[in-house]
Design an enzyme around this catalytic site. Sequence first.
Site, short mmCIF file in Angstrom:
data_model
loop_
_atom_site.label_atom_id
_atom_site.label_comp_id
_atom_site.label_asym_id
_atom_site.label_seq_id
_atom_site.Cartn_x
_atom_site.Cartn_y
_atom_site.Cartn_z
CB SER A 110 -0.94 0.01 1.21
OG SER A 110 -1.78 -1.11 1.20
CG HIS A 117 -2.35 3.65 3.43
ND1 HIS A 117 -3.69 3.34 3.45
CD2 HIS A 117 -1.70 2.46 3.35
CE1 HIS A 117 -3.86 2.03 3.38
NE2 HIS A 117 -2.66 1.47 3.33
#
Length: 295
Positions: free
Chosen positions: A200, A246
């Site tokens: 991610s 993230h």
Amino acid sequence: MNQEEDQVRHAGLPGCYRHPGVPTGIRCARCERPICPECMISASVGFQCPDCVRSGSGTGHARTANQPRTLAGGTLAAGDPQLFTKILIGINVAAFVVQQIVGLRFTGAFYLLGGWPVQGFDGVQGVAEGQWYRLLTSMFLHGSYIHIAFNMLSLWWLGGPLEAALGRARYLALYFVSGLAGGALTYLLAARDQPSLGASGAIFGLFGAMAVLMRRMKYDMRPVIGLLVVNLIITFAWSGIAWQAHVGGLVAGVLVGIGMVHAPAERRGVAQWGTCVLVLAVSVVMVLFRTAQLT
């Protein structure tokens, strides 16, 4: 509109006017139609399409007269323009298959962890114990079928157009620098016993770079911004997600993307690779600082 054209439209980059299924960030210097590596012919300024050259508006230089370059100045490699994206997806899938076969013994050896005992291993494990490789290996591990499916779909959607626009070397640099930055921020801010894994961080870096690229090319940014907002809402709304990866990956991707597509032509290499080195240096500082706290 056929399926290939629809995929290209959703990828955020236009398709070549002669090969609609091939996304490209390059346009003919004369007619401004999008052209892929197969259709690019070197001209005195930029590249021209076969139609403009045949009509006499181009220079008529052979395709090999000069080495073709991408929007970011990278070398246009022959063959599949999405080759490295497919390789990255293949590595992620292969690692996930090994996880399913071997189990926790494999996953526990390579996921990101600050410093904590892991079942099946002797003593404390983690980056603080000198296992820096976990910052890299954790980028290729996933926690569930949904986790890897979502990440690989995002990688396919974003990676191909970015690989074509940046060139392979710059694309890989963006991917790994973003992933490592996300891992470094996770290591810095997460609890020492909190494991983290997944691509991610790197994929959020691709989101950031795609937004920069689309703004640079004056495309409609609403699709990529909308998808990014949805992903950020999920990041902070659902428990168990390493939001640090993230956010770290996204910030790194934006910075590297700016360095890649806005670098001045006369100092392009210095600006582009210097940006990557700077982001990596900040990541190393975060890792060293956190290690000093935990040891």
